[in-house]
Design a protein around this motif. Sequence first.
Motif, PDB file in Angstrom:
ATOM      1  N   GLU A   1     -24.983 -10.618-106.998  1.00  0.00           N
ATOM      2  CA  GLU A   1     -25.189  -9.993-105.690  1.00  0.00           C
ATOM      3  C   GLU A   1     -24.012 -10.326-104.775  1.00  0.00           C
ATOM      4  OE1 GLU A   1     -28.977  -9.438-102.864  1.00  0.00           O
ATOM      5  OE2 GLU A   1     -28.414 -11.531-103.206  1.00  0.00           O
ATOM      6  N   ASN A   2     -23.432  -9.295-104.170  1.00  0.00           N
ATOM      7  CA  ASN A   2     -22.291  -9.491-103.280  1.00  0.00           C
ATOM      8  C   ASN A   2     -22.663 -10.391-102.107  1.00  0.00           C
ATOM      9  OD1 ASN A   2     -20.766  -7.799-104.903  1.00  0.00           O
ATOM     10  ND2 ASN A   2     -21.185  -6.001-103.669  1.00  0.00           N
ATOM     11  N   ASN A   3     -21.750 -11.261-101.749  1.00  0.00           N
ATOM     12  CA  ASN A   3     -21.852 -12.176-100.606  1.00  0.00           C
ATOM     13  C   ASN A   3     -22.888 -13.290-100.757  1.00  0.00           C
ATOM     14  OD1 ASN A   3     -19.878 -10.642 -99.177  1.00  0.00           O
ATOM     15  ND2 ASN A   3     -21.474  -9.193 -98.617  1.00  0.00           N
ATOM     16  N   THR A   4     -23.498 -13.451-101.926  1.00  0.00           N
ATOM     17  CA  THR A   4     -24.482 -14.533-102.086  1.00  0.00           C
ATOM     18  C   THR A   4     -24.208 -15.432-103.286  1.00  0.00           C
ATOM     19  OG1 THR A   4     -25.997 -13.289-103.506  1.00  0.00           O
ATOM     20  CG2 THR A   4     -26.327 -13.096-101.107  1.00  0.00           C
ATOM     21  N   ASN A   5     -23.474 -14.948-104.295  1.00  0.00           N
ATOM     22  CA  ASN A   5     -23.246 -15.669-105.554  1.00  0.00           C
ATOM     23  C   ASN A   5     -24.524 -15.895-106.353  1.00  0.00           C
ATOM     24  OD1 ASN A   5     -20.503 -15.730-105.267  1.00  0.00           O
ATOM     25  ND2 ASN A   5     -20.404 -17.859-104.607  1.00  0.00           N
ATOM     26  N   ILE A   6     -25.531 -15.046-106.132  1.00  0.00           N
ATOM     27  CA  ILE A   6     -26.788 -15.149-106.875  1.00  0.00           C
ATOM     28  C   ILE A   6     -26.810 -14.102-107.987  1.00  0.00           C
ATOM     29  CG2 ILE A   6     -29.303 -14.902-106.751  1.00  0.00           C
ATOM     30  CD1 ILE A   6     -29.138 -16.077-103.938  1.00  0.00           C
ATOM     31  N   ILE A   7     -27.107 -14.557-109.214  1.00  0.00           N
ATOM     32  CA  ILE A   7     -27.193 -13.666-110.357  1.00  0.00           C
ATOM     33  C   ILE A   7     -28.467 -12.841-110.235  1.00  0.00           C
ATOM     34  CG2 ILE A   7     -27.457 -13.552-112.870  1.00  0.00           C
ATOM     35  CD1 ILE A   7     -25.872 -16.234-112.965  1.00  0.00           C
ATOM     36  N   LYS A   8     -28.302 -11.504-110.256  1.00  0.00           N
ATOM     37  CA  LYS A   8     -29.445 -10.595-110.131  1.00  0.00           C
ATOM     38  C   LYS A   8     -29.784  -9.915-111.441  1.00  0.00           C
ATOM     39  CE  LYS A   8     -30.546 -11.049-105.817  1.00  0.00           C
ATOM     40  NZ  LYS A   8     -31.863 -11.463-105.390  1.00  0.00           N
ATOM     41  N   GLN A   9     -28.778  -9.736-112.327  1.00  0.00           N
ATOM     42  CA  GLN A   9     -29.033  -9.085-113.603  1.00  0.00           C
ATOM     43  C   GLN A   9     -28.171  -9.709-114.684  1.00  0.00           C
ATOM     44  OE1 GLN A   9     -28.875  -4.798-113.651  1.00  0.00           O
ATOM     45  NE2 GLN A   9     -29.613  -4.652-111.543  1.00  0.00           N
ATOM     46  N   ILE A  10     -28.735  -9.810-115.877  1.00  0.00           N
ATOM     47  CA  ILE A  10     -27.991 -10.200-117.079  1.00  0.00           C
ATOM     48  C   ILE A  10     -28.370  -9.169-118.124  1.00  0.00           C
ATOM     49  CG2 ILE A  10     -27.594 -11.952-118.840  1.00  0.00           C
ATOM     50  CD1 ILE A  10     -28.383 -14.089-116.808  1.00  0.00           C
ATOM     51  N   LYS A  11     -27.370  -8.364-118.536  1.00  0.00           N
ATOM     52  CA  LYS A  11     -27.649  -7.257-119.457  1.00  0.00           C
ATOM     53  C   LYS A  11     -26.942  -7.437-120.781  1.00  0.00           C
ATOM     54  CE  LYS A  11     -28.369  -3.614-116.042  1.00  0.00           C
ATOM     55  NZ  LYS A  11     -27.988  -2.256-115.662  1.00  0.00           N
TER      56      LYS A  11
END
Length: 91
Positions: A78-88
């Motif tokens: 996720e932009n501006n957060t460094n949080i992983i939202k998806q792993i595909k």
Amino acid sequence: MITSCSGSSGSQNLTWYNKSVITNVSEDPEKPQEFIRVSIGISPQIFYLSKKGTDYKSLLEKAGQSHKKGKAYNIGIENNTNIIKQIKEIP
């Protein structure tokens, strides 16, 4: 290992790290109740998994597979957060 970063912003405003291998998964020392710290690449970049996310268990499982088995994935941050939202899976 080849890693590419794609800046295309989709509906979820993600930056993609394509064909990336996770090199470390550990508790975040600053906020262990909220995050897992994830390192990607040989010169590690640090990202996070939110323990409060609805897909946390699935993301943690894939992160573990990448770390333990050296399996590459396309990883959406996720932009501006460094949080992983998806792993595909890589097609």
